[in-house]
Design an enzyme around this catalytic site. Structure first.
Site, PDB file in Angstrom:
ATOM      1  CD  GLU A 197      -1.441   2.273   1.973  1.00  0.00           C
ATOM      2  OE1 GLU A 197      -2.147   3.386   1.803  1.00  0.00           O
ATOM      3  OE2 GLU A 197      -0.450   2.458   2.592  1.00  0.00           O
ATOM      4  CG  ASP A 244      -4.869   2.772   6.373  1.00  0.00           C
ATOM      5  OD1 ASP A 244      -4.315   2.261   7.018  1.00  0.00           O
ATOM      6  OD2 ASP A 244      -4.623   3.163   5.142  1.00  0.00           O
TER       7      ASP A 244
HETATM    8 ZN   LIG Z   1       0.815   4.495   5.582  1.00  0.00          ZN
END
Ligand SMILES: [Zn+2]
Ligand SMILES: *[C@@H]1O[C@H](CO)[C@@H](O)[C@H](O)[C@H]1NC(C)=O
Ligand SMILES: *[C@@H]1O[C@H](CO)[C@@H](O)[C@H](O)[C@H]1NC(C)=O
Length: 399
Positions: A197, A244
């Site tokens: 990511e 997240d």
């Molecule tokens: Zn990050």
């Protein structure tokens, strides 16, 4: 003129088919009771940052293609093999050059675990999909990424472990009574731990989201057998829930998408219930789901947060983005610094998140009544509970 119009039976079945189609568009979602909320299992020592079974193995550097990354991938595989053996596990591989790899291809490995009802063909299952990234940032050197996203991975693991037995119980009850054939929708569960990511150098469209981009493309190209209800693994995702930057105290979660605001509101309702039942350890008065009171037509959330959902969103997947961000407040203060480690996690908040996700999954999968009863006074006989189970199931499958 199509044959159906010449034949009255055909017309009727056409209408029936249409009505069934309409019904199957209504998302099933069933609130769980206070008793069940109070009884959901807790992570306890498994979230200990030094030796807890779930979280501590993730709290290390895990840059794509390094031994740390392999160790964490093995930790996920071990967890499912030993704790959730009926889940199907796969690793989706891709490679890409990065701005710092000097022309070398770096491997990106997405971990995917799936649990479908045992009777359902693979192309006929829609799946509630829980997602977090497991890679850590190359810089600053030694970066751990506690909220980003070691803790979210552990929250998802705990939630899956906490609902698995209830899911098994529900599915075997449905099968035993032959009721599984009458369900208007077949739901499974899926976990994705994405690799790559983070940007290696500076966030751009190509230096970021390596794993998510590869998986979205792969699943868009992979076609299920003809006559399947869903065309591809991508279209079978009923909701893509991305966690997240979670694990700091007093998070602020915005609602980003009109079409999934109803699911966001259900999380907000669960937050309120957990707090009033005194089942949240972090016990802050501030609401986490700051848009829960808004109507879906009045969402003015600041969009534009670049994250793993984007390649999926672009292909039409329904997304619920759970990220700690609000205007003026920004991301949690440890974000992308060496302070984002195990010691700086707010463990009460991490545990509360894991309970909230567990409850949301339990409601989505309609598991009320399938969690084990605590030893109670005046225990019911087996026949009693079998009978009430049949009544419950019959009620639920009525059209
Ligand atoms: Zn990050
Ligand atoms: C796994 O599936 C089998 C067959 O459906 C079942 O008998 C068994 O109880 C399941 N195990 C778990 C841990 O759910
Ligand atoms: C991905 O690579 C691993 C080896 O690193 C292999 O075991 C696995 O089967 C691969 N996955 C697929 C879907 O080919």
């Amino acid at each position: 003129m199509s044959p159906a119009y010449r034949n009255p039976i055909g017309v009727v079945s056409l209408w029936l088919g249409f009505i069934l189609m309409l019904l199957s568009c209504v998302k099933a979602y069933e609130k769980i009771s206070d008793e069940t909320l109070n009884r959901l299992s807790r992570p306890n020592n498994d979230f200990d940052i030094h030796n807890g079974a779930l979280l501590s193995p993730i709290l290390r550097t895990r840059v794509p293609g390094t031994p740390g990354s392999t160790a964490v991938l093995n930790h996920f595989a071990d967890f499912f093999r030993t704790t959730l053996p009926n889940w199907t596990v796969e690793v989706q591989n891709s490679t890409a050059k990065t701005p710092v790899s000097k022309g070398k291809e770096i491997p990106f490995r997405n971990f995917i675990a799936t649990r479908d009802p045992p009777w359902a063909p693979v192309g006929d299952v829609s799946r509630l999909t829980l997602v977090a990234h497991y890679d850590s940032k190359l810089e600053p050197e030694g970066f751990i990424g506690g909220i980003d996203s070691a803790a979210p991975c552990a929250m998802i693991m705990h939630a899956m472990r906490s609902v698995d037995a209830a899911l098994e119980k529900k599915w075997s009850a449905l099968e035993k009574q032959g009721l599984h054939e009458y369900l208007d929708e077949v739901q499974g569960l899926q976990v994705i731990f994405l690799d790559g990511e983070e940007a290696f150098q500076e966030w751009t469209d190509t230096d970021s989201l390596y794993g998510a981009r590869a998986l979205a493309t792969h699943w868009d190209d992979q076609v299920y057998p003809a006559m399947s209800e869903f065309k591809t693994p991508l279209s079978s995702i009923s909701l893509f829930v991305l966690l997240d930057l979670l694990g700091a105290k007093s998070p602020s979660i915005q609602s980003y998408y009109e079409t999934t605001h109803w699911a966001y509101k259900n999380l907000g309702a669960l937050e309120g219930r957990f707090k009033s039942l005194k089942q949240f350890k972090s016990a802050s008065a501030d609401r986490w789901f700051i848009d829960a009171a808004k109507d879906e037509r009045n969402l003015k959330s600041f969009g534009g947060i670049q994250d793993d959902h984007l390649p999926f969103l672009a292909k039409g997947v329904e997304v619920l983005h759970l990220i700690d961000y609000a205007p003026f407040k920004g991301f949690p203060s440890v974000w992308h610094t060496l302070d984002d480690d195990g010691e700086h996690l707010d463990m009460d908040t991490v545990e509360d998140w894991s309970m909230l996700i567990t409850a949301f999954v339990a409601e989505w999968m309609e598991l009320e009544g399938y969690f084990d009863q605590p030893p109670a006074v005046g225990v019911r006989s087996d026949e009693d509970s079998d009978e009430s189970e049949a009544i419950r199931l019959n009620k639920k499958t009525e059209l």
